[in-house]
Design a protein around this motif. Structure first.
Motif, PDB file in Angstrom:
ATOM      1  N   ASP A  96       0.859  -1.166   0.000  1.00  0.00           N
ATOM      2  CA  ASP A  96       0.000   0.000   0.000  1.00  0.00           C
ATOM      3  C   ASP A  96       0.912   1.238   0.000  1.00  0.00           C
ATOM      4  O   ASP A  96       2.025   1.177   0.496  1.00  0.00           O
ATOM      5  CB  ASP A  96      -0.831  -0.053   1.291  1.00  0.00           C
ATOM      6  CG  ASP A  96      -1.943   0.958   1.306  1.00  0.00           C
ATOM      7  OD1 ASP A  96      -3.058   0.569   0.924  1.00  0.00           O
ATOM      8  OD2 ASP A  96      -1.713   2.111   1.696  1.00  0.00           O
ATOM      9  N   ALA A  97       0.424   2.341  -0.542  1.00  0.00           N
ATOM     10  CA  ALA A  97       1.262   3.552  -0.561  1.00  0.00           C
ATOM     11  C   ALA A  97       1.351   4.195   0.817  1.00  0.00           C
ATOM     12  O   ALA A  97       2.127   5.125   1.030  1.00  0.00           O
ATOM     13  CB  ALA A  97       0.724   4.543  -1.571  1.00  0.00           C
ATOM     14  N   SER A  98       0.556   3.712   1.760  1.00  0.00           N
ATOM     15  CA  SER A  98       0.549   4.250   3.130  1.00  0.00           C
ATOM     16  C   SER A  98       0.396   5.767   3.166  1.00  0.00           C
ATOM     17  O   SER A  98       1.071   6.464   3.917  1.00  0.00           O
ATOM     18  CB  SER A  98       1.830   3.858   3.868  1.00  0.00           C
ATOM     19  OG  SER A  98       1.899   2.461   3.997  1.00  0.00           O
ATOM     20  N   GLY A  99      -0.505   6.272   2.353  1.00  0.00           N
ATOM     21  CA  GLY A  99      -0.816   7.699   2.421  1.00  0.00           C
ATOM     22  C   GLY A  99       0.139   8.592   1.660  1.00  0.00           C
ATOM     23  O   GLY A  99      -0.104   9.789   1.525  1.00  0.00           O
ATOM     24  N   ALA A 100       1.245   8.046   1.166  1.00  0.00           N
ATOM     25  CA  ALA A 100       2.179   8.877   0.409  1.00  0.00           C
ATOM     26  C   ALA A 100       1.553   9.192  -0.950  1.00  0.00           C
ATOM     27  O   ALA A 100       1.100   8.295  -1.647  1.00  0.00           O
ATOM     28  CB  ALA A 100       3.500   8.139   0.215  1.00  0.00           C
ATOM     29  N   SER A 104       4.844  12.631  -4.376  1.00  0.00           N
ATOM     30  CA  SER A 104       6.006  12.316  -3.532  1.00  0.00           C
ATOM     31  C   SER A 104       6.634  10.986  -3.921  1.00  0.00           C
ATOM     32  O   SER A 104       7.824  10.781  -3.742  1.00  0.00           O
ATOM     33  CB  SER A 104       5.607  12.294  -2.054  1.00  0.00           C
ATOM     34  OG  SER A 104       4.880  11.130  -1.733  1.00  0.00           O
TER      35      SER A 104
END
Lengths: 217, 254
Positions: A96-100, A104
């Protein structure tokens, strides 16, 4: 000398160099857009501005320094990317991109595209043979931008530039160690606004030449 | 009366550090929503053992979210989908019947996989060791209020000290950077008067070892802050950058 190598070799040192060199080019973009807006004022104003710039005695030294700064930025970006890929080792099967956000995560991609664009851009205008044109640089710019595919290519690249800047500008502050519960949200908003202004500002010029002026004078 | 969950698990199985691993499919049935994630894996392991198969190796100790042992990436998120929670404190009610869960170890060159979901995190210990000691008088108790600490500093230091060193920041970061971990450790000491004495040396030494261990570079994506089970903020990374710049500029022996 060892102090200098410290900045080139440590992780945080490289961050500082990336931020400083990037910041110089953000300032360049602000200056470049401000100057280019004289295109909207017509051939006299724009050609006078171009003439004013090219007659500066410091032009060549400034160009050399800017090039060195740019190449440092690009060199470090590539090295950092290789280091970062190596640091991961085996890739995740599912990550998952974990919010990035996209901007970015894609700095190397958008950065390399911008670098490629800069070469295309210089070939077309700075070394595009504008001296032979009736209306000098103004004439060359208007002629090039009447080609829809040329204007659309510029629009695409400005989108890429915007994505790069959205992450880049606010990132500089974090890298310099300026993070504050009150100022940081403000910095992020200003950064977004500046990225939008620069990207849309540059994108407006080909659109204007192509759709509004239709290449005319 | 059962309203248990039936789940499909895809778990990373790797025999040892030198062998190749792969995802293997498992099914667990009738999992209580009240179970923790690790209890779900315990259930699977009991079943595997009774079938004579090798149980899935994973690290765990306190199972109350404070030891920092548990470490696994569930569906692409370190410690699973719940924010501010270690995977031992993640409960199965967070999932739905029929879900497929991909379970992987932390992936970083600096954290080699020992077996299955267990990774070697002693790189963190070496960073801590590089940080050295703080100068504090031991023996008799110090006078009350002899060392004055502003409340704000005490709180910020405490927030940073909440780091349990689990490595989720490294696992979440697309660059496998350990900056949030090092930032938390540097912050909690540099904010307090006891830690100020060695602050310059500490930050330079810890960053040096962090780089040597092969962690990646921070690119400010903020993924670490999102996944940190202790919700350590990247404000600490800014403080680390600040401390490093100050120390680099002032150090006489670099």
């Amino acid at each position: 000398m060892s102090r200098l190598s410290h900045f080139f070799t440590t992780s945080i040192g490289q961050k500082q160099l990336m931020a400083i060199t990037g910041l110089v080019w953000v300032l360049f973009l602000i200056g470049h857009l401000s100057g280019n807006l004289s295109l909207l004022l017509g051939p006299e104003a724009f050609n006078a501005y171009a003439e004013f710039l090219s007659s500066q005695p410091l032009l060549i030294p400034v160009e050399i320094v800017l090039s060195i700064i740019l190449l440092t930025h690009v060199f470090l970006a590539i090295r950092i990317t290789i280091q970062n890929r190596t640091a991961r080792g085996t890739k995740y099967m599912h990550k998952d991109a974990s919010g990035a956000n996209f901007a970015s995560r894609s700095m190397i991609l958008t950065g390399l595209l911008i670098f490629a664009f800069m070469i295309i851009h210089l070939m077309n205008f700075k070394f595009g043979g504008y001296e032979d044109h009736d209306l000098k640089l103004y004439g060359l710019v208007m002629e090039k931008f009447t080609h829809p595919e040329f204007s659309l290519m510029y629009l695409g690249f400005m989108l890429v530039l915007g994505a790069h800047l959205v992450h880049a500008i606010q990132s500089v502050f974090q890298t310099f160690g300026w993070n504050h519960p009150i100022y940081t949200p403000l910095i992020k908003r200003i950064s977004l606004a500046l990225a939008l202004i620069l990207a849309t500002g540059f994108a407006y010029l080909p659109l204007w030449a192509w759709l509004i002026k239709k290449g005319g004078v | 009366m059962t309203n248990g969950l039936n789940l499909k698990l895809k778990i990373w199985r790797q025999k040892n550090q030198s062998s190749d691993g792969q995802l293997k499919d498992y099914h667990v049935k009738d999992i209580s929503p009240d179970m923790s994630f690790l209890e779900m894996l315990d259930t699977l392991n009991e079943e595997l053992e009774s079938n004579g198969e090798e149980p899935v190796a994973f690290e765990h100790d306190c199972r109350e979210g404070i030891c920092g042992s548990c470490s696994m990436v569930v569906n692409g998120k370190p410690h699973g989908p719940e924010r501010g929670t270690t995977v031992c404190q993640l409960h199965m009610r967070r999932f739905s019947d029929g879900d497929t869960l991909v379970i992987e170890p932390w992936r970083a060159k600096a954290f080699p996989i020992i077996k299955d979901l267990v990774v070697e995190r002693s790189a963190f210990d070496r960073i801590i060791a590089a940080g050295g000691f703080i100068t504090a008088r031991t023996g008799s108790a110090p006078d009350g209020n002899a060392v004055q600490i502003p409340k704000e500093h005490a709180e910020l230091a405490m927030d940073a000290a909440a780091c349990i060193g689990c490595g989720a920041c490294v696992a979440a970061c697309k660059n496998a950077s350990a900056m949030l971990f090092v930032a938390a450790k540097v912050s909690h000491l540099s904010l307090l008067p006891q830690g100020k004495v060695e602050a310059r040396k500490r930050v330079l030494d810890m960053v040096k070892v962090m780089d040597q261990e092969g962690f990646g570079n921070c690119t400010n994506t903020q993924a670490c802050e999102v996944e940190c089970p202790k919700e350590i903020k990247i404000e600490n990374i800014a403080r680390l950058n600040r401390e490093w710049i100050k120390a680099s500029a002032a150090a006489r022996d670099v």
